[in-house]
Write a protein that holds these residues in place. Structure first.
Motif, PDB file in Angstrom:
ATOM      1  N   LEU A 139      63.564  -6.543  76.756  1.00 51.92           N
ATOM      2  CA  LEU A 139      63.601  -7.967  77.081  1.00 51.92           C
ATOM      3  C   LEU A 139      62.729  -8.755  76.106  1.00 51.92           C
ATOM      4  O   LEU A 139      63.137  -9.795  75.587  1.00 51.92           O
ATOM      5  N   TYR A 140      61.542  -8.245  75.844  1.00 50.38           N
ATOM      6  CA  TYR A 140      60.655  -8.901  74.879  1.00 50.38           C
ATOM      7  C   TYR A 140      61.350  -9.011  73.525  1.00 50.38           C
ATOM      8  O   TYR A 140      61.368 -10.083  72.901  1.00 50.38           O
ATOM      9  N   MET A 141      61.937  -7.912  73.052  1.00 56.39           N
ATOM     10  CA  MET A 141      62.557  -7.911  71.730  1.00 56.39           C
ATOM     11  C   MET A 141      63.753  -8.859  71.688  1.00 56.39           C
ATOM     12  O   MET A 141      63.986  -9.523  70.673  1.00 56.39           O
ATOM     13  N   LEU A 142      64.487  -8.958  72.792  1.00 60.91           N
ATOM     14  CA  LEU A 142      65.636  -9.864  72.822  1.00 60.91           C
ATOM     15  C   LEU A 142      65.204 -11.337  72.820  1.00 60.91           C
ATOM     16  O   LEU A 142      66.003 -12.215  72.503  1.00 60.91           O
ATOM     17  N   CYS A 143      63.951 -11.601  73.159  1.00 57.72           N
ATOM     18  CA  CYS A 143      63.426 -12.970  73.078  1.00 57.72           C
ATOM     19  C   CYS A 143      63.095 -13.369  71.642  1.00 57.72           C
ATOM     20  O   CYS A 143      62.974 -14.555  71.339  1.00 57.72           O
ATOM     21  N   CYS A 144      62.954 -12.388  70.780  1.00 58.93           N
ATOM     22  CA  CYS A 144      62.720 -12.683  69.356  1.00 58.93           C
ATOM     23  C   CYS A 144      64.065 -13.033  68.723  1.00 58.93           C
ATOM     24  O   CYS A 144      65.051 -12.329  68.934  1.00 58.93           O
TER      25      CYS A 144
ATOM     26  N   ALA B 212      64.354   1.861  68.114  1.00 62.23           N
ATOM     27  CA  ALA B 212      63.674   0.573  68.221  1.00 62.23           C
ATOM     28  C   ALA B 212      64.377  -0.477  67.351  1.00 62.23           C
ATOM     29  O   ALA B 212      64.598  -1.613  67.791  1.00 62.23           O
ATOM     30  N   LEU B 213      64.729  -0.101  66.128  1.00 58.81           N
ATOM     31  CA  LEU B 213      65.419  -1.036  65.246  1.00 58.81           C
ATOM     32  C   LEU B 213      66.827  -1.353  65.765  1.00 58.81           C
ATOM     33  O   LEU B 213      67.317  -2.473  65.600  1.00 58.81           O
ATOM     34  N   ALA B 214      67.464  -0.385  66.404  1.00 58.23           N
ATOM     35  CA  ALA B 214      68.792  -0.625  66.991  1.00 58.23           C
ATOM     36  C   ALA B 214      68.709  -1.666  68.103  1.00 58.23           C
ATOM     37  O   ALA B 214      69.605  -2.506  68.242  1.00 58.23           O
ATOM     38  N   VAL B 215      67.642  -1.637  68.889  1.00 59.27           N
ATOM     39  CA  VAL B 215      67.443  -2.666  69.909  1.00 59.27           C
ATOM     40  C   VAL B 215      67.168  -4.007  69.234  1.00 59.27           C
ATOM     41  O   VAL B 215      67.767  -5.030  69.576  1.00 59.27           O
ATOM     42  N   MET B 216      66.268  -4.004  68.275  1.00 65.68           N
ATOM     43  CA  MET B 216      65.897  -5.240  67.579  1.00 65.68           C
ATOM     44  C   MET B 216      67.111  -5.909  66.941  1.00 65.68           C
ATOM     45  O   MET B 216      67.262  -7.125  67.005  1.00 65.68           O
ATOM     46  N   ARG B 217      67.975  -5.108  66.322  1.00 66.42           N
ATOM     47  CA  ARG B 217      69.136  -5.640  65.606  1.00 66.42           C
ATOM     48  C   ARG B 217      70.345  -5.810  66.529  1.00 66.42           C
ATOM     49  O   ARG B 217      71.446  -6.072  66.075  1.00 66.42           O
ATOM     50  N   ARG B 218      70.140  -5.638  67.849  1.00 65.39           N
ATOM     51  CA  ARG B 218      71.168  -5.835  68.889  1.00 65.39           C
ATOM     52  C   ARG B 218      72.315  -4.830  68.781  1.00 65.39           C
ATOM     53  O   ARG B 218      73.434  -5.108  69.132  1.00 65.39           O
ATOM     54  N   ARG B 219      72.011  -3.640  68.280  1.00 64.48           N
ATOM     55  CA  ARG B 219      73.013  -2.579  68.157  1.00 64.48           C
ATOM     56  C   ARG B 219      73.112  -1.750  69.431  1.00 64.48           C
ATOM     57  O   ARG B 219      74.124  -1.153  69.721  1.00 64.48           O
TER      58      ARG B 219
ATOM     59  N   GLU C 223      57.828  -9.632  66.180  1.00 66.99           N
ATOM     60  CA  GLU C 223      58.801  -8.539  66.040  1.00 66.99           C
ATOM     61  C   GLU C 223      58.092  -7.194  65.896  1.00 66.99           C
ATOM     62  O   GLU C 223      58.516  -6.201  66.489  1.00 66.99           O
ATOM     63  N   LEU C 224      57.014  -7.172  65.106  1.00 69.42           N
ATOM     64  CA  LEU C 224      56.270  -5.919  64.946  1.00 69.42           C
ATOM     65  C   LEU C 224      55.666  -5.462  66.263  1.00 69.42           C
ATOM     66  O   LEU C 224      55.656  -4.262  66.565  1.00 69.42           O
ATOM     67  N   ALA C 225      55.182  -6.403  67.070  1.00 74.12           N
ATOM     68  CA  ALA C 225      54.634  -6.039  68.382  1.00 74.12           C
ATOM     69  C   ALA C 225      55.725  -5.428  69.258  1.00 74.12           C
ATOM     70  O   ALA C 225      55.491  -4.420  69.942  1.00 74.12           O
ATOM     71  N   GLY C 226      56.917  -6.011  69.236  1.00 69.79           N
ATOM     72  CA  GLY C 226      58.033  -5.462  70.010  1.00 69.79           C
ATOM     73  C   GLY C 226      58.452  -4.097  69.512  1.00 69.79           C
ATOM     74  O   GLY C 226      58.714  -3.182  70.309  1.00 69.79           O
ATOM     75  N   LEU C 227      58.525  -3.938  68.195  1.00 67.91           N
ATOM     76  CA  LEU C 227      58.872  -2.635  67.625  1.00 67.91           C
ATOM     77  C   LEU C 227      57.843  -1.577  67.995  1.00 67.91           C
ATOM     78  O   LEU C 227      58.200  -0.438  68.311  1.00 67.91           O
TER      79      LEU C 227
END
Length: 188
Positions: A173-178, A122-129, A105-109
């Motif tokens: 795409l990478y972040m959505l794989c996490c 970045a956090l909005a993408v990670m949290r699917r917002r 996750e840190l690598a994606g962020l």
């Protein structure tokens, strides 16, 4: 341990973006008074606020509300150009959140923050917002506004925007794989 030092340095680097995060810096242009103008300079005088202000409000206000609600932190929006320090409690809560992220996750962020210049986006993408089109538009909002006003330089703006879209697509795409994990409550 070397891995922990790298991880800690990456978290500090991500947190540094909070001071200069592009979503904190919004345009605030009051109506221009003719009395305040400098002689011999040309100005574009409009009856209304700058259209970029409304675009920023439409795109960024919902993100800021989400961020406040998701992370339970106070946010300071800056109407100037100087860096703006966020409250200590905000930094503590986000540091705690980042320390609980996996290395993946840190690598994606890290990739997302580098591309968007925004830990919030970045956090909005990670949290699917945010979807890819939404984060792409938010990332390029100022540049798209300038292009609509002054025109596009072929071979520059189009190439730059395509490069950002390519890199952002890969990072999203990478972040959505996490896997999306629930937020861990901070024990006070």
């Amino acid at each position: 341990h070397g891995g922990e030092l790298v991880r800690h340095a990456l978290i500090l680097q991500l947190l540094e973006y909070l001071e200069t995060d592009q979503v904190w810096y919004v345009l605030l242009l009051p109506k221009i008074s003719i009395a305040n103008l400098i002689p011999h300079c040309s100005y574009r005088v409009e009856d209304e606020y700058d259209p970029l202000q409304q675009k920023q409000a439409d795109v960024l206000d919902p993100l800021l509300k989400w961020f406040h609600s998701e992370f339970k932190v106070e946010l300071i929006v800056n109407y100037g150009v100087m860096p703006c320090q966020q409250p200590e409690e905000t930094l503590h809560r986000l540091r705690y959140f980042l320390h609980n992220c996996s290395n993946w996750e840190l690598a994606g962020l890290d990739s997302l923050v580098t591309i968007t210049k925004s830990l919030v986006l970045a956090l909005a993408v990670m949290r699917r917002r945010c979807t890819l089109p939404e984060v792409l538009y938010a990332t390029n909002l100022d540049e798209l506004d300038q292009m609509s006003r002054w025109g596009e330089i072929k071979g520059h703006h189009d190439v730059s925007l395509a490069e950002i879209e390519k890199n952002l697509s890969a990072a999203c795409l990478y972040m959505l794989c996490c896997p999306l994990r629930p937020l861990q409550a901070k024990n006070e």
